[in-house]
Design a protein around this motif. Structure first.
Motif, short mmCIF file in Angstrom:
data_model
loop_
_atom_site.label_atom_id
_atom_site.label_comp_id
_atom_site.label_asym_id
_atom_site.label_seq_id
_atom_site.Cartn_x
_atom_site.Cartn_y
_atom_site.Cartn_z
N MET A 1 0.81 -1.22 0.00
CA MET A 1 0.00 0.00 0.00
C MET A 1 0.85 1.28 0.00
SD MET A 1 -1.40 0.36 3.95
CE MET A 1 -1.77 2.10 3.78
N PHE A 2 2.14 1.15 0.28
CA PHE A 2 3.01 2.32 0.37
C PHE A 2 3.80 2.59 -0.91
CE2 PHE A 2 2.84 0.53 4.75
CZ PHE A 2 2.06 1.53 5.31
N LYS A 3 3.85 1.63 -1.81
CA LYS A 3 4.67 1.77 -3.00
C LYS A 3 4.25 2.98 -3.82
CE LYS A 3 6.43 -0.83 -6.96
NZ LYS A 3 7.84 -0.58 -6.59
N SER A 4 5.24 3.84 -4.10
CA SER A 4 5.07 5.05 -4.90
C SER A 4 4.20 6.12 -4.24
CB SER A 4 4.49 4.71 -6.29
OG SER A 4 5.38 3.85 -6.99
N LYS A 5 3.83 5.91 -3.00
CA LYS A 5 3.07 6.92 -2.26
C LYS A 5 4.04 7.87 -1.54
CE LYS A 5 -1.03 5.32 -3.22
NZ LYS A 5 -1.92 4.79 -2.17
N THR A 6 3.67 9.14 -1.46
CA THR A 6 4.52 10.13 -0.82
C THR A 6 4.09 10.36 0.62
OG1 THR A 6 4.93 11.27 -2.92
CG2 THR A 6 5.36 12.50 -0.91
N TYR A 7 4.99 10.04 1.55
CA TYR A 7 4.72 10.21 2.98
C TYR A 7 5.68 11.24 3.57
CZ TYR A 7 1.20 6.63 3.73
OH TYR A 7 0.02 5.92 3.73
N TRP A 8 5.12 12.12 4.37
CA TRP A 8 5.91 13.13 5.08
C TRP A 8 6.04 12.71 6.53
CZ3 TRP A 8 3.84 18.72 6.35
CH2 TRP A 8 4.89 19.49 6.85
N ILE A 9 7.27 12.44 6.99
CA ILE A 9 7.51 12.05 8.37
C ILE A 9 8.08 13.25 9.11
CG2 ILE A 9 8.65 10.45 9.94
CD1 ILE A 9 8.98 8.51 7.63
N ILE A 10 7.38 13.70 10.12
CA ILE A 10 7.82 14.84 10.92
C ILE A 10 8.34 14.30 12.25
CG2 ILE A 10 7.14 17.04 11.95
CD1 ILE A 10 4.81 17.05 9.91
N GLY A 11 9.62 14.57 12.52
CA GLY A 11 10.29 13.97 13.67
C GLY A 11 11.09 12.76 13.22
N ALA A 12 11.81 12.92 12.09
CA ALA A 12 12.44 11.78 11.43
C ALA A 12 13.94 11.68 11.68
CB ALA A 12 12.19 11.86 9.92
N SER A 13 14.50 12.51 12.54
CA SER A 13 15.96 12.56 12.65
C SER A 13 16.56 11.46 13.49
CB SER A 13 16.40 13.93 13.20
OG SER A 13 15.87 14.15 14.48
N GLU A 14 15.75 10.74 14.29
CA GLU A 14 16.27 9.64 15.09
C GLU A 14 15.11 8.82 15.63
OE1 GLU A 14 17.96 10.76 19.00
OE2 GLU A 14 17.50 12.83 18.41
N ASP B 1 10.83 23.38 12.38
CA ASP B 1 10.58 23.53 13.81
C ASP B 1 9.08 23.68 13.99
OD1 ASP B 1 10.31 24.19 16.46
OD2 ASP B 1 11.74 25.85 16.42
N VAL B 2 8.42 22.63 14.50
CA VAL B 2 6.95 22.64 14.59
C VAL B 2 6.44 23.64 15.61
CG1 VAL B 2 6.74 20.27 13.79
CG2 VAL B 2 6.90 20.74 16.25
N THR B 3 7.32 24.16 16.48
CA THR B 3 6.89 25.14 17.47
C THR B 3 6.88 26.56 16.91
OG1 THR B 3 9.10 25.59 18.39
CG2 THR B 3 7.92 23.69 19.26
N ASP B 4 7.32 26.71 15.67
CA ASP B 4 7.43 28.02 15.02
C ASP B 4 6.46 28.07 13.84
OD1 ASP B 4 8.16 30.24 13.44
OD2 ASP B 4 10.27 30.03 13.90
N THR B 5 5.43 28.91 13.97
CA THR B 5 4.42 29.00 12.91
C THR B 5 5.02 29.37 11.57
OG1 THR B 5 2.70 29.60 14.51
CG2 THR B 5 2.29 30.17 12.21
N ASN B 6 5.97 30.30 11.56
CA ASN B 6 6.60 30.71 10.30
C ASN B 6 7.36 29.55 9.66
OD1 ASN B 6 5.65 33.36 10.44
ND2 ASN B 6 7.42 34.04 11.63
N PHE C 1 1.74 18.67 20.89
CA PHE C 1 0.36 18.91 20.49
C PHE C 1 0.20 20.10 19.53
CE2 PHE C 1 -3.83 21.00 21.38
CZ PHE C 1 -4.59 20.11 20.63
N MET C 2 0.63 21.29 19.95
CA MET C 2 0.41 22.46 19.12
C MET C 2 1.15 22.37 17.79
SD MET C 2 -1.86 24.32 20.36
CE MET C 2 -1.66 25.60 19.10
N GLY C 3 2.30 21.69 17.77
CA GLY C 3 3.00 21.47 16.51
C GLY C 3 2.14 20.68 15.53
N ALA C 4 1.47 19.67 16.04
CA ALA C 4 0.57 18.88 15.18
C ALA C 4 -0.59 19.73 14.68
CB ALA C 4 0.04 17.67 15.96
#
Length: 263
Positions: free
Chosen positions: A1-14, A57-62, A105-108
């Motif tokens: 189900m994931f093949k060729s689909k574009t997924y954005w992972i937020i918090g992916a550095s470790e 940085d999800v804590t920064d709206t800009n 929470f607020m980042g999400a």
């Protein structure tokens, strides 16, 4: 189900985010990876087949607004951010509590405020929120972490309620302890702790299902899900003293605690 689909992972550095990136790459997904640490993010992207990186940085709206101008079309988003400090109400630390609420929470809220309307407009999409077993019920020493994860989990349920008659899929996945460089600093026992790779396998299994909520590992997770039905005084007694309680998230915990009867 994931093949060729574009997924954005937020918090992916470790941690779990990194392990998910590698497993989704193996399953043929196209990946966009985000986190604050651009250098670490680049290393993960290389290991995940040259995924795109968008430092964020999800804590920064800009910062969120800027990232959205570069993301492009998506099939799914995985919010895998986790910030944790053990903070009891008897030693309230405003800066730490606010930081946890902002990241967890607020980042999400900031990210989904862009992503969900996009998915609604095109009539499809996959939203995955990584919560925590700690979000199921109030725990000692968890003023910021447990509350912020509970809010995230509640948000996921509300999204599912609103979108249940559409082709959008919303899932909340709640891990227990995951072994990371940060949890390795803990000097206490963490029941049924998993490697990021094993935890990522559990998350992938959940993502392939149609369940709104998945809790793992079993049977450890039953202490939390069934614990919601216990009288509060008994529940708190089972989960011990404030300094020995809160399980870390499946993302990038900054600390955790142990479970068991009060010493």
């Amino acid at each position: 189900m994931f093949k060729s689909k574009t997924y954005w992972i937020i918090g992916a550095s470790e941690g779990l985010g990194e392990a998910l990136a590698k497993q989704l790459h193996q399953d043929g997904a196209k990946l966009i990876l985000s986190a604050r640490n651009a250098e670490r993010l680049a290393a993960v992207a290389k290991a995940a087949g040259g995924a795109r990186t968008v430092p964020l940085d999800v804590t920064d709206t800009n910062s969120v607004n800027d990232a959205m101008t570069r993301i492009g079309d998506l099939d799914g988003v995985i919010y895998c951010v986790g910030q944790y400090d053990p903070v009891p109400a008897t030693d309230w630390q405003p800066q730490a509590v606010e930081a946890m609420c902002e990241a967890n929470f607020m980042g999400a809220v900031r990210v989904l405020g862009h992503v969900v309307p996009r998915f609604v407009a095109k009539g499809q999409g996959h939203v995955v929120l990584i919560g925590s077993l700690a979000g199921h019920r109030g725990l000692p020493g968890s003023v910021g972490y447990g509350a912020s994860k509970a809010a995230l989990m509640h948000l996921g349920e509300s999204l599912q309620a609103d979108l249940r008659e559409t082709d959008l899929k919303v899932q909340v996945i709640n891990p227990g302890f995951i072994q990371t460089r940060l949890t390795a600093k803990n000097g206490f026992r963490m029941p049924m702790i998993q490697t990021p790779e094993v935890a990522a396998q559990n998350v992938m299994t959940a993502m392939r299902s149609n369940r709104l909520e998945t809790n793992f590992p079993a049977p450890f997770s039953l202490l939390f899900t069934l614990g919601k039905r216990l009288p509060k005084t008994l529940f708190w007694r089972l989960f011990g003293k404030p300094e020995n309680t809160t399980p870390g998230s499946g993302a990038k915990p900054r600390g955790t605690g142990t479970l068991g009867p009060s010493a």
